[in-house]
Write an enzyme that holds these catalytic residues in place. Structure first.
Site, PDB file in Angstrom:
ATOM      1  N   ARG A  93      37.107  40.521  41.298  1.00 21.07           N
ATOM      2  CA  ARG A  93      37.796  41.747  40.860  1.00 21.07           C
ATOM      3  C   ARG A  93      38.359  42.480  42.074  1.00 21.07           C
ATOM      4  O   ARG A  93      39.486  42.992  42.041  1.00 21.07           O
ATOM      5  CB  ARG A  93      36.824  42.665  40.096  1.00 21.07           C
ATOM      6  CG  ARG A  93      37.467  43.984  39.688  1.00 21.07           C
ATOM      7  CD  ARG A  93      36.547  44.851  38.850  1.00 21.07           C
ATOM      8  NE  ARG A  93      37.200  46.097  38.461  1.00 21.07           N
ATOM      9  CZ  ARG A  93      36.666  47.020  37.669  1.00 21.07           C
ATOM     10  NH1 ARG A  93      35.441  46.836  37.179  1.00 21.07           N
ATOM     11  NH2 ARG A  93      37.310  48.125  37.368  1.00 21.07           N
ATOM     12  N   ASN A 147      37.509  40.639  29.419  1.00 13.04           N
ATOM     13  CA  ASN A 147      38.854  41.019  29.854  1.00 13.04           C
ATOM     14  C   ASN A 147      39.575  39.889  30.576  1.00 13.04           C
ATOM     15  O   ASN A 147      38.924  38.939  30.990  1.00 13.04           O
ATOM     16  CB  ASN A 147      38.739  42.221  30.800  1.00 13.04           C
ATOM     17  CG  ASN A 147      38.893  43.526  30.045  1.00 13.04           C
ATOM     18  OD1 ASN A 147      39.594  43.617  29.058  1.00 13.04           O
ATOM     19  ND2 ASN A 147      38.210  44.556  30.532  1.00 13.04           N
ATOM     20  N   ASP A 171      36.770  48.713  24.147  1.00 18.78           N
ATOM     21  CA  ASP A 171      36.100  49.992  23.877  1.00 18.78           C
ATOM     22  C   ASP A 171      36.930  51.211  24.283  1.00 18.78           C
ATOM     23  O   ASP A 171      36.520  52.340  24.042  1.00 18.78           O
ATOM     24  CB  ASP A 171      34.747  50.044  24.587  1.00 18.78           C
ATOM     25  CG  ASP A 171      34.915  50.103  26.093  1.00 18.78           C
ATOM     26  OD1 ASP A 171      35.952  49.635  26.591  1.00 18.78           O
ATOM     27  OD2 ASP A 171      34.016  50.601  26.769  1.00 18.78           O
ATOM     28  N   HIS A 200      45.137  47.688  25.995  1.00 13.27           N
ATOM     29  CA  HIS A 200      45.378  48.523  27.180  1.00 13.27           C
ATOM     30  C   HIS A 200      46.857  48.909  27.267  1.00 13.27           C
ATOM     31  O   HIS A 200      47.413  49.047  28.364  1.00 13.27           O
ATOM     32  CB  HIS A 200      44.921  47.826  28.478  1.00 13.27           C
ATOM     33  CG  HIS A 200      43.426  47.740  28.595  1.00 13.27           C
ATOM     34  ND1 HIS A 200      42.782  47.293  29.733  1.00 13.27           N
ATOM     35  CD2 HIS A 200      42.423  48.072  27.727  1.00 13.27           C
ATOM     36  CE1 HIS A 200      41.471  47.334  29.555  1.00 13.27           C
ATOM     37  NE2 HIS A 200      41.221  47.791  28.339  1.00 13.27           N
ATOM     38  N   TYR A 262      45.553  53.439  30.069  1.00  8.81           N
ATOM     39  CA  TYR A 262      46.062  52.351  30.912  1.00  8.81           C
ATOM     40  C   TYR A 262      47.580  52.385  31.066  1.00  8.81           C
ATOM     41  O   TYR A 262      48.130  51.744  31.964  1.00  8.81           O
ATOM     42  CB  TYR A 262      45.615  50.992  30.366  1.00  8.81           C
ATOM     43  CG  TYR A 262      44.166  50.710  30.681  1.00  8.81           C
ATOM     44  CD1 TYR A 262      43.795  50.166  31.914  1.00  8.81           C
ATOM     45  CD2 TYR A 262      43.152  51.016  29.779  1.00  8.81           C
ATOM     46  CE1 TYR A 262      42.466  49.930  32.224  1.00  8.81           C
ATOM     47  CE2 TYR A 262      41.824  50.787  30.082  1.00  8.81           C
ATOM     48  CZ  TYR A 262      41.487  50.236  31.304  1.00  8.81           C
ATOM     49  OH  TYR A 262      40.169  50.009  31.628  1.00  8.81           O
TER      50      TYR A 262
END
Ligand code: G6P
Ligand code: MN
Length: 440
Positions: A93, A147, A171, A200, A262
């Site tokens: 990430r 994701n 969520d 998103h 987002y």
């Protein structure tokens, strides 16, 4: 009442303790017979698993609990599979966020090039997971919030077109609903939302109260006047507070609907790039914050032998949502959730095979999504561009196509310039060698 068997895939996640707490909280309405935590990382799994043993001894002594790294143990005879894996962990990430930023492009977990990188890592593991689950539990519901959900959902749609028991869900809409609840001092469970978009990448058009009054105008008014904060603001890191604060700007520019947070990356890529620190991203914040906190606290509980005063199991939307979703399916509650599903006319002027995010009634027979009809030109334009990026990313994965990947990134609003897209793509290919298919 029937008791259910559940496996949590990604059992060593920082989100697991909160989820375990939600299972304890809901044991009267949604009782479990057996719970298994499954993870491929034995060290993380052991800490969370040993913590869970202590928690359940105190709160769920009748539960048949086990943690494992063995697929057969994990997936056998399950009613529900809760999936929250992160291929490559926080280490990857961090790269997803830092590599694009080093070229002056948004670096984010699920948006822009970072989302593409993460997507191309997640697809293989998700397909494998579903094949494994189906071998041992052909009828289990697979509730997925791995994701980037948009890309994962599109890939799974292609590989498992006839599997009606895979539900992709995020969520963030629930987080937003709870935050509107706090803003209005109302119970968010009473809200009836109307929502459309991609994961998103969506908007609340209406939010009805019990009597059918639309609360959106009031919410807009409050946000424009006082700003916006997450329901659990006191527990949030600064970057999340900044994210919620930008909803006010988004509403000033585009006042039609309430935007998903987002969208900030797509509306304001230049502004956000300036604000993001290329040397210390959200991954660092998580590793130094939640990650440390959760694992230290679990180790403390294990040592103390009691979870009575445990601090990592407070209320969190993540855990609550997935448990309540499972319960709504198991007991045919027909509650409304915002889920990801194949369009087929739900947004009538968007192609049928898009994986869209809309409100749905959720019961025993799965989601019954609610259509929103035709959407305006601005929203259609945004969605179609993002959808093309998502579809081309999944094409790139399955076809091993460099060209498709380059097209995808060029179409992404956070990138736009094809020369920049190529540079970022080449760097991501290098960083993801172990995970991505070879792109030719
Ligand atoms: C929200 C999103 C998730 C995302 C998470 C990241 O909950 O819906 O998709 O993974 O935020 O949170 P974090 O605290 O890890 O940045
Ligand atoms: Mn999400």
């Amino acid at each position: 009442m029937k008791k259910y068997n559940i496996v949590i895939v990604g059992g060593g996640s920082t989100w697991t303790p909160g989820l375990l707490q939600s299972l304890c909280k809901n044991k009267d309405v949604f009782p479990l017979k057996r719970l298994v935590l499954y993870d491929i990382n034995p060290e993380r799994q052991e800490v969370i698993g040993e913590f869970a043993k202590i928690l359940f001894k105190e709160k769920y002594p009748e539960l048949d609990f086990e943690y494992t790294t063995d697929k057969e143990v994990a997936y056998k005879d399950m009613d529900f599979v809760f999936c929250q894996i992160r291929t490559g962990g926080y280490e990857m990430r961090e790269k997803d966020e830092k590599i694009p930023l080093s070229f002056g492009v948004i670096g984010q977990e699920t948006c822009g090039p970072g989302g593409m990188a993460y997507g191309m890592r997640s697809i293989r593991d998700m397909i494998e997971m579903i094949n494994d689950v189906r071998k041992y539990s052909p009828d289990a519901w697979i509730l997925n919030y791995t994701n980037p959900a948009a890309i994962v959902a599109e890939a799974l749609r292609r590989v498992f077109p006839d599997d009606k028991k895979i539900l992709n869900i995020c969520d963030q809409p629930v987080n937003l609903l709870r935050s509107y609840g706090r803003l209005l001092d109302m119970d968010p469970n009473e809200f009836e939302p109307v929502y459309f978009g991609l994961n998103h990448f969506g908007w609340f058009t209406n939010l009805y109260d019990k009597d059918g009054n639309d609360l959106v105008p009031k919410i807009k008014e409050i946000i424009l006047e006082k700003g916006f904060a997450p329901v659990d603001a006191e527990q949030r890191d600064q970057s999340w507070l900044d994210t919620y604060a930008l909803v006010k700007d988004m509403l000033q520019d585009f006042p039609d609907y309430l935007p998903n947070t987002y969208l900030q990356y797509y509306y304001y890529p230049e502004y956000k790039v300036k604000k993001l620190n290329p040397n210390y991203t959200r991954a660092n914040e998580v590793m130094d914050g939640r990650e440390k906190r959760v694992f230290e606290e679990c180790r403390r509980v294990i040592k103390a032998g009691t979870a009575k005063d445990c601090s990592v199991i407070h209320n969190d939307a993540h855990g609550d949502m997935i448990v309540e979703v499972a319960e709504s399916i198991a007991h045919n509650r027909n509650r409304i959730y915002i889920i990801i599903t194949e369009n087929n006319g739900l947004i009538s002027n968007i192609q049928d095979d898009a994986m869209v995010e809309v409100a749905a009634i959720l019961g025993k027979n799965g989601p019954r999504p609610m259509g929103v009809g035709k959407i305006g030109t601005f929203y259609k334009g945004l969605i179609e561009q993002q959808l093309a990026y998502e579809k081309l990313t999944v094409d790139a994965y399955f076809e091993g196509s460099y060209e498709k990947a380059l097209q995808a990134l060029t179409l992404n609003r956070t990138v736009v310039d094809a020369k920049k897209a190529r540079k970022v793509l080449d760097a991501l290919i290098e960083a993801n060698k172990e995970y991505w298919p070879e792109l030719k």
